[in-house]
Structures are given as structure tokens and as C-alpha cells.
Design an enzyme around this catalytic site. Structure first.
Site, PDB file in Angstrom:
ATOM      1  N   ARG A  92       8.008  -5.020  13.278  1.00  0.00           N
ATOM      2  CA  ARG A  92       6.936  -5.822  13.879  1.00  0.00           C
ATOM      3  C   ARG A  92       7.525  -6.777  14.904  1.00  0.00           C
ATOM      4  NH1 ARG A  92       4.320  -2.955  11.901  1.00  0.00           N
ATOM      5  NH2 ARG A  92       2.600  -2.985  10.427  1.00  0.00           N
ATOM      6  N   TYR A  95     -10.382  -1.350  13.332  1.00  0.00           N
ATOM      7  CA  TYR A  95     -10.112  -2.629  13.998  1.00  0.00           C
ATOM      8  C   TYR A  95      -9.531  -2.394  15.402  1.00  0.00           C
ATOM      9  CZ  TYR A  95      -7.624  -6.976  15.093  1.00  0.00           C
ATOM     10  OH  TYR A  95      -7.131  -8.101  15.730  1.00  0.00           O
ATOM     11  N   ARG A 115       0.367   0.508   2.607  1.00  0.00           N
ATOM     12  CA  ARG A 115      -1.090   0.449   2.758  1.00  0.00           C
ATOM     13  C   ARG A 115      -1.510   1.270   3.969  1.00  0.00           C
ATOM     14  NH1 ARG A 115      -1.964  -5.960   1.721  1.00  0.00           N
ATOM     15  NH2 ARG A 115      -1.868  -5.880  -0.528  1.00  0.00           N
TER      16      ARG A 115
END
Ligand SMILES: NC(=O)c1ccc[n+]([C@@H]2O[C@H](COP(=O)([O-])OP(=O)(O)OC[C@H]3O[C@@H](n4cnc5c(N)ncnc54)[C@H](O)[C@@H]3O)[C@@H](O)[C@H]2O)c1
Length: 328
Positions: A218, A154, A277
Site C-alpha cells: 500500500r 466502491y 478479505r
């Protein structure tokens, strides 16, 4: 102004089209209803567009179609002043599972759009890029000149898109601006993201689940700030040819985020942990200095304020949104 919003049935594109319609622009939305998450959320967004358009007597058109379809794209781009390109196969994990599809949509689709925009001589193409282009941080906060070494297919597609845009600006004098969004959240957000997951679990008294140890950080950006940056760029040429970070400039850990949501909704819940993940960036943190200098961008919400607003919206829209979040 006549504006084409690709991916305008999606989360961010949906908010952009809604805001442009409120401002009285003539808006066309192109979206293929990519089955990445529940289509009902996108259908709801289109209803909002029609309502806003009707209330303000604004001109609105929705076209179901694919950015990779040359004929459709040429026809739509030919009639507009500005193209706001949000259509993409989003999602880092999806790109690990389906790299061909993600490359096809994000790269070929973008080239299609740039080519049509060059031919139609549009005033500007604004493209949604991503903090995923940076990869592993060598220094934080990220400034736009930080090395770009994406760690997912991505991220590679988003970086390729940026280079394509730059080349069209340099070779063909097509004004383009790429906005590197840092994890965007807000009403109608994609279900498969940390904030929507935490909220949807906490409202029904299920513990929030963190993938990894929660120490990943984040920069969470409220969708209204992304809208403001795009709105400014419709009329403003100071950022043509540039790449800009659009973030909140204030990063927090996933642990803190889970606690913020949990404390507002169900303070008694214990957070749960599952294994991390692959291909998720460890840390993201935006410097928004360049966007501030060039287009006067200022983030408007702290994470606590933004999460509070999202929870309020979630509770008011729970009836239709929650089943769709769960089914995604
Ligand atoms: N949400 C975030 O945190 C975030 C962060 C960084 C970058 N971005 C970028 O911002 C943009 C919007 O993201 P979003 O979160 O709104 O995602 P989204 O999935 O909600 O919206 C994307 C929309 O594009 C449409 N689409 C996909 N493929 C298409 C195609 N081939 N033709 C036409 N339409 C197509 C989808 O149906 C969807 O409605 C994307 O380009 C994404 O890569 C998002």
C-alpha cells in the site's frame, strides 16, 4: 473565500475544514453522520472546528444533511466560491455488502452537487477520488493514464464520479479536479483501517492481526499531504479538468507496516494472520509526478515518520479515541 466541505465531519473532510478555518476562510460543513463508524469521532471533529473558528474569529457553520437532498445542496452551494466534496460511503468491504447504498451516495450525491455547482457558477469543485479506481495493476507505480478496472463497487462509484466531473467540465465549463487519494492516515482516522487497527491492538499488548499473508503493498498517505493538495487547489486553476494521484509515492507491505507499528509500541508481540478479505486491491503505489508538475505537490512524511506522529497523537488522545475505535 467561502468554502463548502461535504463530509466535513469525517476524517479527511474534518482536517480540510480545520485547515481552511485556520487560514481564515468562511467554511460550511455538510455531513449526514453516516453510521459507518463511531459518531463520537465526528462530534469531536466538529468541536475542533468550533474551537479553531473561535480562536481565529473565522465564520463556521455546520449543517446536518445529506448530499442527496437537492434542496439542501442547492441552498448551500449557492453561497460559496469553492466546493470540496469528501462526502461518500467509504470502505471497499462496505460496498461489497451494500452496493446500492454506496452507489446512491457516491454517484447520485455527486451528481446532485455538480448540478448545484453548475447552477451556482462556483469557481471550482474539488472531488475526493480514490486509488481504488485502478483495480489490478498492469504496471506500478500507477500513473493517471493507467487503465481503470476497479475490483469493487466502491471503486466503480469513484470512477463514475470522476467521469461525471469531467463531463460537467466539458459540457458546462464547470472547473473540477479529482484527487485520487491513496490510503490516507493520521489523527482522527477511521477506525476500520490497518494502521488504526494495528495501533489500537499494540497499545494494549494485543498482537496486530493481518488479513492475508501481509505481502499486499500500500501507498500510505499522511493526511497533512492531502490537506496541502486541497489547499493549493483552492486558488490554483492549473489542474482544472484533471485527475491527480495524491499519495506518498513510497509503498510498503502490510507486513512491514505491522512491524513498524509493533516495533514502536510492543516489539515482543508476534503478528497474527487471518484469511484475506475479498475485493481489497493487492498492491497500490502512486506516481505523484503529475501532481508535482501541476500543483507542486510533494509528500512530506515517510511512513515511519507518519506512523510515529499518529502513535504520538493516539497516545495523547487515547482516553476519548480508543473506546470509539473499539466500538466501531
Ligand atoms: N481515507 C482514505 O484512505 C481514502 C482513500 C481514498 C479515497 N477516500 C475518499 O475520501 C473521502 C473522505 O474519506 P474519509 O476517509 O474521510 O471517510 P469518512 O467516512 O471519515 O468521511 C466521509 C464523511 O461523509 C459523510 N457522509 C456519508 N454519506 C453522506 C451523505 N449522503 N451526505 C452527507 N455526508 C455524508 C460521513 O458521515 C462522513 O463523515 C471519501 O470520498 C472517500 O471515498 C478516502
Amino acid at each position: 473565500m467561502r468554502i463548502l466541505v461535504t463530509g466535513g465531519a469525517g476524517f479527511i473532510g474534518g482536517h480540510l475544514a480545520e485547515s481552511f478555518l485556520s487560514d481564515g476562510h468562511i467554511v460550511t460543513v455538510l455531513d449526514s453522520f453516516e453510521p459507518f463508524y463511531a459518531e463520537g469521532i465526528k462530534r469531536h471533529t466538529l468541536d475542533v472546528h468550533r474551537k479553531v473558528a473561535d480562536e481565529g474569529d473565522a465564520e463556521y457553520r455546520f449543517v446536518e444533511g445529506d448530499v442527496r437532498d437537492q434542496e439542501t445542496v442547492q441552498e448551500l452551494v449557492a453561497g460559496v466560491d469553492v466546493v470540496v466534496h469528501q462526502a461518500a460511503q467509504a470502505g471497499v468491504r462496505e460496498s461489497v455488502d451494500n452496493p446500492r447504498k454506496v452507489t446512491d451516495i457516491n454517484v447520485s450525491g455527486t451528481v446532485n452537487l455538480l448540478e448545484a455547482s453548475k447552477e451556482a457558477d462556483v469557481e471550482r469543485v474539488i472531488l475526493a477520488s480514490s486509488s481504488s479506481v485502478y483495480g489490478k495493476p498492469k504496471s506500478l507505480p500507477y500513473k493517471e493514464y493507467h487503465p481503470t478496472e476497479p475490483v469493487s463497487p466502491y471503486g466503480v462509484t469513484k470512477l463514475t464520479q470522476e467521469h461525471m466531473a469531467r463531463v460537467y467540465t466539458e459540457l458546462h465549463d464547470l472547473p473540477t479536479v479529482c484527487l485520487r487519494y491513496f490510503t490516507v492516515y493520521g489523527p482522527r482516522m477511521r477506525p476500520n483501517m490497518a494502521i488504526s487497527n494495528f495501533v489500537s491492538r499494540c497499545v494494549k499488548d494485543d498482537p496486530p492481526v493481518i488479513y492475508g499473508d501481509g505481502q499486499q503493498t500500500r501507498d500510505f498517505t499522511y493526511v497533512a499531504d492531502v490537506v496541502n493538495a486541497n489547499r493549493t487547489l483552492l486558488e490554483f486553476d492549473a489542474a482544472d479538468g484533471h485527475v491527480l494521484n495524491i499519495g506518498s509515492s513510497n509503498n510498503i507491505s502490510i507486513q512491514e507496516l505491522a512491524e513498524t507499528v509493533r516495533d514502536q509500541l510492543a516489539p515482543e508481540l508476534e503478528i497474527e494472520y487471518e484469511s484475506a478479505r475479498e475485493a481489497d486491491a493487492e498492491h497500490t503505489h502512486a506516481s505523484v509526478e503529475k501532481a508535482s508538475e501541476l500543483i507542486g505537490y510533494e509528500p512530506s512524511r515517510t511512513i515511519t515518520e507518519g506512523v510515529g506522529e499518529f502513535i504520538e497523537w493516539y497516545q495523547a488522545n487515547r482516553e476519548w479515541y480508543e473506546p470509539l475505535v473499539r466500538s466501531s
